[in-house]
Enzyme design. Structure first.
Site: not given
Ligand code: ACO
Length: 432
Positions: A309, A366
């Site tokens: 991320h 996710d």
């Protein structure tokens, strides 16, 4: 008095003001630098650039903190619902009973699409990706509302409440229709009796003969996915929405652009990519080690999807919540999914692997959400659509923030040009 940064350039000294956010985030304000010195700042892909001042969502990526209007995501996930979180994010505080009732009633009031929109659905190819349909139809929906098309912030801001609810409500109807269209199924109308998430499941799975059986654990799991995606400060899609909104485009047009930005596999399309990756590992009989080796090899074109991320350099707090929910939902639905075991093995192996450890790559939201969606029967191409429904409150809140800021200007970054110097037009017959 606030601190000033000193910058030495070409033998001159410049003072740049600094500012500090409510959680101690520090910034140097360079907005006057070009006018004063002729220099711009360069930060490709905005790794270290604040694009706005915002009161909506706080993230501390090092510590793994996410808060909506100050409230930790863990508390919201445990105690709230998607609709309540949407109100909080858009309007800045938790609603009282009457406010929540009114907000929900507005969803019911606006949930039907204009009947003529059915013709638009008919004209899409059956192979169309639901994200393409979603983005196009959000824009199309605005064309069926003359008031919205001609409304500008400052004219009648009370209308915003209506348009925001209309967008949140209709995006759910459009999403369900786009799924049914892609399967060649008849469209199912929303029902007044159902709440937000149950209504979505009804429009997805009921038939003209029989209503879908609404299971509480399924509603709760999907509602949680929506809630966890509701806002995430200045990511790719939200920045896109703000960028479009800064030109004073309407709310629907701005959020439709957000859908396109979200679609890519590095952003909202990652949940689909994660499941495809897990299926590939399962199909090829790999225990995950071959895939991890490929993900570490820059020439393989593979990445460990659902890992890493830009902001979180620690475990994504949403991923922790989703992982727990994933275990619970699968147990309640009595589903034994081999992909969950593969995901857990991959996570364990990656978190011990120096490549991932050194780069601070942890599972993101996710990584496990796709397994839950698969368990409740949502097809893989709809995964980014679910993300888009969830992210709508965040986009709407960011749109509102731009419109409320009387100092807001059109977003217009600069660039460093590295193309050819002055060149001249060569007639066709003289070209090589
Ligand atoms: N698998 C393997 N290597 C990775 C991964 C990954 N998932 N993510 C990052 N890396 C590597 C990069 O190749 C880079 O290596 P290097 O330093 O040797 O060049 C290093 O880790 C740093 O990564 P960046 O590319 O600088 O990270 P960036 O902040 O640009 O990208 C992103 C973040 C897009 C999320 C990236 O980690 C990624 O592609 N992850 C997979 C896709 C994904 O899960 N996206 C969902 C994001 S969350 C969301 O949108 C909801």
């Amino acid at each position: 008095m606030s601190k000033e940064a000193k910058l030495e350039l070409d033998g001159k000294s410049y003072s740049l003001p600094t500012l500090e956010g409510s959680e101690g985030e520090k910034a140097v304000d360079i907005s006057s630098l070009r006018a004063d010195s002729g220099y711009i700042t360069l930060d490709e892909s905005y790794g270290n650039t604040g694009s706005c001042i915002s009161k909506i969502t706080f993230i501390d990526g090092e510590k793994g903190i996410l808060r909506y209007r100050g409230i930790p995501i863990e508390e919201m996930a445990e105690k709230s619902t998607f609709v309540e979180a949407a109100y909080l994010i858009i309007y800045g505080s938790l609603p009282n009973r009457a406010q929540l009732r009114r907000f929900s009633d507005l969803f019911t009031e606006h949930q039907f699409l204009h009947e003529d929109m059915k013709y638009h659905f008919e004209s899409f190819a059956t192979t169309a990706h639901p994200m393409a349909i979603l983005s196009a139809m959000i824009n199309a929906a605005s064309c069926f509302d003359d008031g919205l098309m001609h409304w500008h912030w400052g004219q009648a801001n009370s209308q915003f409440e209506n348009y925001a609810a209309k967008l949140m409500s209709q995006v759910r109807t459009i999403a369900a229709y786009s799924y049914r269209k892609s399967r060649g199924l008849p469209l199912i109308y929303p029902k007044k009796a159902y709440k937000y998430t149950a209504n979505f499941l009804h429009m997805m799975y009921s038939t003209p003969y029989e209503d879908y059986e609404i299971k509480l654990e399924v509603v709760r799991a999907l509602d949680l996915i929506f809630l966890l995606h509701a806002d995430h400060e200045q990511n790719c899609s939200t920045s896109t929405v703000r960028m479009v909104a800064s030109s004073q485009a309407n709310l629907f047009a701005s959020c439709s652009a957000g859908v396109c930005a979200l679609w890519g596999p590095l952003h909202g399309g990652a949940n689909q990519a994660v499941l495809e990756m897990l299926e590939e590992i399962h199909r090829t009989g790999d225990d995950g080690s071959k895939f991890i080796a490929a993900a570490k090899d820059k020439n393989s074109g593979k990445k460990l999807m659902g890992f890493g991320h830009r902001v979180y350099k620690n475990y994504d707090p949403r991923a922790k919540i989703i992982k727990r929910s994933c275990d619970e939902v699968l147990a309640k639905l009595r589903i034994n999914d081999p992909l969950l075991d593969i995901a857990k093995n991959l996570e364990e192996a990656a978190l011990k692997d120096s490549y991932f450890v050194e780069r601070k790559l942890y599972p993101n939201v996710d990584f496990y959400s796709g397994i839950i969606m698969r368990a409740i029967g949502i097809p893989v191409e709809m995964f980014p659509v679910i993300f888009a429904i969830g992210r709508m409150p965040g986009w709407i809140a960011n749109y509102k923030e731009i419109m409320e800021d009387s100092k807001s200007r059109i977003s217009r970054p600069r660039q460093i040009y590295t193309g050819p110097g002055l060149n001249h037009y060569v007639p066709m017959e003289e070209r090589k």
